[in-house]
Design a protein around this motif. Sequence first.
Motif, PDB file in Angstrom:
ATOM      1  N   TRP A 171       0.832  -1.206   0.000  1.00  0.00           N
ATOM      2  CA  TRP A 171       0.000   0.000   0.000  1.00  0.00           C
ATOM      3  C   TRP A 171       0.865   1.255   0.000  1.00  0.00           C
ATOM      4  O   TRP A 171       0.597   2.212  -0.726  1.00  0.00           O
ATOM      5  N   LEU A 172       1.896   1.262   0.849  1.00  0.00           N
ATOM      6  CA  LEU A 172       2.746   2.447   0.961  1.00  0.00           C
ATOM      7  C   LEU A 172       3.510   2.690  -0.338  1.00  0.00           C
ATOM      8  O   LEU A 172       3.632   3.837  -0.790  1.00  0.00           O
ATOM      9  N   GLU A 173       4.023   1.643  -0.941  1.00  0.00           N
ATOM     10  CA  GLU A 173       4.743   1.810  -2.208  1.00  0.00           C
ATOM     11  C   GLU A 173       3.826   2.372  -3.290  1.00  0.00           C
ATOM     12  O   GLU A 173       4.240   3.216  -4.093  1.00  0.00           O
ATOM     13  N   MET A 174       2.580   1.922  -3.297  1.00  0.00           N
ATOM     14  CA  MET A 174       1.630   2.436  -4.274  1.00  0.00           C
ATOM     15  C   MET A 174       1.341   3.921  -4.012  1.00  0.00           C
ATOM     16  O   MET A 174       1.272   4.729  -4.953  1.00  0.00           O
ATOM     17  N   ALA A 175       1.210   4.290  -2.729  1.00  0.00           N
ATOM     18  CA  ALA A 175       0.961   5.701  -2.389  1.00  0.00           C
ATOM     19  C   ALA A 175       2.154   6.572  -2.759  1.00  0.00           C
ATOM     20  O   ALA A 175       1.990   7.701  -3.245  1.00  0.00           O
ATOM     21  N   GLN A 176       3.374   6.059  -2.538  1.00  0.00           N
ATOM     22  CA  GLN A 176       4.568   6.830  -2.898  1.00  0.00           C
ATOM     23  C   GLN A 176       4.652   7.041  -4.412  1.00  0.00           C
ATOM     24  O   GLN A 176       5.002   8.133  -4.882  1.00  0.00           O
ATOM     25  N   LYS A 177       4.334   6.008  -5.159  1.00  0.00           N
ATOM     26  CA  LYS A 177       4.368   6.134  -6.617  1.00  0.00           C
ATOM     27  C   LYS A 177       3.339   7.147  -7.092  1.00  0.00           C
ATOM     28  O   LYS A 177       3.622   8.001  -7.955  1.00  0.00           O
ATOM     29  N   ASN A 178       2.145   7.104  -6.514  1.00  0.00           N
ATOM     30  CA  ASN A 178       1.104   8.054  -6.902  1.00  0.00           C
ATOM     31  C   ASN A 178       1.473   9.479  -6.521  1.00  0.00           C
ATOM     32  O   ASN A 178       1.164  10.429  -7.259  1.00  0.00           O
ATOM     33  N   ALA A 179       2.130   9.655  -5.362  1.00  0.00           N
ATOM     34  CA  ALA A 179       2.569  10.999  -4.962  1.00  0.00           C
ATOM     35  C   ALA A 179       3.568  11.554  -5.972  1.00  0.00           C
ATOM     36  O   ALA A 179       3.500  12.731  -6.353  1.00  0.00           O
ATOM     37  N   GLY A 180       4.508  10.703  -6.429  1.00  0.00           N
ATOM     38  CA  GLY A 180       5.472  11.151  -7.422  1.00  0.00           C
ATOM     39  C   GLY A 180       4.820  11.519  -8.743  1.00  0.00           C
ATOM     40  O   GLY A 180       5.169  12.529  -9.363  1.00  0.00           O
ATOM     41  N   LEU A 181       3.833  10.719  -9.164  1.00  0.00           N
ATOM     42  CA  LEU A 181       3.141  11.004 -10.425  1.00  0.00           C
ATOM     43  C   LEU A 181       2.341  12.297 -10.334  1.00  0.00           C
ATOM     44  O   LEU A 181       2.338  13.117 -11.263  1.00  0.00           O
ATOM     45  N   GLN A 182       1.663  12.484  -9.203  1.00  0.00           N
ATOM     46  CA  GLN A 182       0.855  13.702  -9.041  1.00  0.00           C
ATOM     47  C   GLN A 182       1.733  14.946  -8.973  1.00  0.00           C
ATOM     48  O   GLN A 182       1.387  16.001  -9.515  1.00  0.00           O
ATOM     49  N   LEU A 183       2.891  14.835  -8.305  1.00  0.00           N
ATOM     50  CA  LEU A 183       3.799  15.979  -8.232  1.00  0.00           C
ATOM     51  C   LEU A 183       4.367  16.306  -9.606  1.00  0.00           C
ATOM     52  O   LEU A 183       4.482  17.494  -9.971  1.00  0.00           O
ATOM     53  N   ALA A 184       4.723  15.287 -10.376  1.00  0.00           N
ATOM     54  CA  ALA A 184       5.223  15.528 -11.730  1.00  0.00           C
ATOM     55  C   ALA A 184       4.160  16.200 -12.593  1.00  0.00           C
ATOM     56  O   ALA A 184       4.460  17.108 -13.386  1.00  0.00           O
ATOM     57  N   ARG A 185       2.912  15.778 -12.437  1.00  0.00           N
ATOM     58  CA  ARG A 185       1.828  16.413 -13.187  1.00  0.00           C
ATOM     59  C   ARG A 185       1.667  17.881 -12.790  1.00  0.00           C
ATOM     60  O   ARG A 185       1.495  18.763 -13.648  1.00  0.00           O
ATOM     61  N   LEU A 186       1.741  18.167 -11.480  1.00  0.00           N
ATOM     62  CA  LEU A 186       1.621  19.552 -11.010  1.00  0.00           C
ATOM     63  C   LEU A 186       2.724  20.424 -11.583  1.00  0.00           C
ATOM     64  O   LEU A 186       2.474  21.538 -12.062  1.00  0.00           O
ATOM     65  N   LEU A 187       3.960  19.925 -11.533  1.00  0.00           N
ATOM     66  CA  LEU A 187       5.084  20.715 -12.042  1.00  0.00           C
ATOM     67  C   LEU A 187       4.937  20.966 -13.544  1.00  0.00           C
ATOM     68  O   LEU A 187       5.237  22.062 -14.032  1.00  0.00           O
ATOM     69  N   ALA A 188       4.454  19.954 -14.271  1.00  0.00           N
ATOM     70  CA  ALA A 188       4.251  20.148 -15.708  1.00  0.00           C
ATOM     71  C   ALA A 188       3.156  21.162 -15.980  1.00  0.00           C
ATOM     72  O   ALA A 188       3.290  22.032 -16.850  1.00  0.00           O
ATOM     73  N   GLU A 189       2.061  21.088 -15.216  1.00  0.00           N
ATOM     74  CA  GLU A 189       0.968  22.035 -15.408  1.00  0.00           C
ATOM     75  C   GLU A 189       1.391  23.445 -15.046  1.00  0.00           C
ATOM     76  O   GLU A 189       1.046  24.415 -15.737  1.00  0.00           O
ATOM     77  N   GLU A 190       2.128  23.585 -13.938  1.00  0.00           N
ATOM     78  CA  GLU A 190       2.564  24.917 -13.532  1.00  0.00           C
ATOM     79  C   GLU A 190       3.530  25.499 -14.552  1.00  0.00           C
ATOM     80  O   GLU A 190       3.492  26.693 -14.846  1.00  0.00           O
ATOM     81  N   GLY A 191       4.401  24.652 -15.090  1.00  0.00           N
ATOM     82  CA  GLY A 191       5.296  25.139 -16.130  1.00  0.00           C
ATOM     83  C   GLY A 191       4.525  25.611 -17.340  1.00  0.00           C
ATOM     84  O   GLY A 191       4.836  26.649 -17.941  1.00  0.00           O
ATOM     85  N   SER A 192       3.468  24.874 -17.708  1.00  0.00           N
ATOM     86  CA  SER A 192       2.640  25.267 -18.842  1.00  0.00           C
ATOM     87  C   SER A 192       1.902  26.561 -18.551  1.00  0.00           C
ATOM     88  O   SER A 192       1.805  27.444 -19.398  1.00  0.00           O
TER      89      SER A 192
END
Length: 705
Positions: free
Chosen positions: A385-406
């Motif tokens: 469960w924790l590994e899945m949550a960590q992976k999702n946190a990384g994906l969501q942060l990458a999406r935020l950074l991409a959106e903010e850059g855009s």
Amino acid sequence: MVQVHSDELLAQVAALPALPGVYRYYDADGGVLYVGKARNLKKRVSSYFQKNHGGTRIGHMIGKIVRMDTTVVRSEAEALLLENNLIKTLAPRYNILFRDDKSYPYLKITGAPDKQGFDSSGGKPAPSAAVFPRVAYYRGAVDRRHRYFGPYPSAWAVKESIQLLQKVFRLRTCEDTVFANRARPCLLYQIKRCSGPCVNLVTPDDYRRDVLHAEAFLRGDTQAVLESLEARMMAHAEQLEFEQAAELRNQMSALSKVLHQQSVETVSDKDVDILAVQVQGGKACVNLAMVRGGRHLGDRAYFPSHVEDAAAVQDFDDAADAVAAQPVEVQVLEAFIAQHYLGVPVPAALITSHPVADSLVEALSLQSQARVAAVHNPRGQRRLWLEMAQKNAGLQLARLLAEEGSQQARTRALVEALDLAPDHLDTFRVECFDISHTAGEATQASCVVFHHHAMQNREYRRYNIDDITPGDDYAAMRQVLSRRYAKLAQAGRDTPDATPPEELDVPAGEEQAVEAVQEAPGAAVPLVAEPAVEAATAAPAAPAKRAKPGGGGSAQRLPDLVLVDGGRGQVSMAREVFAELGLDLSVIVGVEKGEGRKVGLEELVFADGREKVYLGRDSAALMLVAQIRDEAHRFAITGMRARRARVRVGGSQLEEIPGVGAKKRARLLQRFGGVRGVAAASVEDIATVEGISHELAEEIYRALH
């Protein structure tokens, strides 16, 4: 740089007691800079004023401090609760702040189990909604008359759980009014998603068993449910009741299939929250995954603000206490836990990606009055469960950074396309106006705000437009611009060589929060609700207020760009208003619809005489302009429709009459068909309505005439 503070402030610092408590720093405009807690107030607060901190982040904050408030508490746990309640209420500039999200949804089963009045006689009385509980999606305050399961991370998770209960236990989902008026079973009965209690196709006793089994399933007691179903199936088989036994066999098969899909047969955990944090590029993401009743219900991502500034202050505090500095990830995680669980039930177990302080876990246990455990190095299913949550946190942060850059690229493109020169791209501010009405009825103007590369919905304003010819959009635009910027222009004339002082509302809820913790130590501090943006309507000549970094409010300075939804006519009206007020005409830009009013063909019209500009269908600048313009239109039209509805039903007129509450108003409108009918009625006719005395009828008649 030498830090200079008033003698009064330094004397207040010197007089602080060596006790645990919470302190707040304020700037010259009354804005809250920082909220902190300390085991020793005197030692902690004194450390801020003992030396020169230069041009560091902490030095910039200390240089702005002009006032301080402190509250003494009895324990570190009380201090932590009060600190985070104040952080959520006051939104300080130098604290890690998580935005208040919508309330979590729950799954509700109507009625209390000891008040159902189930009939165990096996007879078939007239079906009653109270006898046959309903399962439903719910969001809001919890009512003790019903049973609630959750919270769930999303509406989708609740609805999926309801579908599972329908498949396995065949509980009803229809409204009570529908239930009471059924003469034959609905489609859900035909597809085996409901047992048909509305027409007595299931006995109250059998339905009660299904409800109890559904509750046990939601609590995670799945093995007990299977054993009970198996025992009942065998009992029916021994009595040669093979149809009933087959029904129970099918129910067990459906439940086993659900459990297999959810992968919870071997999971012992009932209610667990999994929290993982990722930090990158000055941004952070906390991913919260929920397990309820042994079932993984999904996750939700949270993005805090002020991470870098808050981390600098926290490092300073750790150095002052001679303790090792915490990683930024730990600071963010602890801030989330402390703020999030103030208003949300705490599960018995928290699985965290980083270790958190024991004092924080103790405070959670004290608040929830139950033992809470936090584990940061789990094994088995918890680790997955924790590994899945960590992976999702990384994906969501990458999406935020991409959106903010855009989004930052869009802001830069607009600035360059219009040849603007803001002081800083992050502070580039746009205000956009739109007018909405229905054939001149219920005219409203909207003002939406864009800065920090995002729409700032807390700063949106609506203006009721009156005293104009119905349908005159130009007069409406004149009125809203005059009301929005008149006081700004006056402030500029009064102090031509200085920036007008910021107007700030007094932070609401601080005193109440302090009193709540002092009166009920260890309890959850009640939060102060924020007024809904949708209900905000600006008063005439409302002063525009500056948005503090990370906070709400409107701008005291003139925006870098004022967009009006319209072409040359609206721009000419805006130019007249700005010329009368003595404001800069170059900031006014109109968004004129292109040929055929097609999206992507808009042209920009300028108030200072420049030629129209077509940015191009694929222009990033045009995309941003269209986004802001569309948001202004949406905000205007929703407000106009709400105002129009109030006017048409006449509720607002009747609400103003003393003695006419919601029930009497509803009876009047129902009896006479609307406010016009009430106005046309005589005093004697009005007095015939239930609950309306002759004196009140006379008052209503006078008010409507």
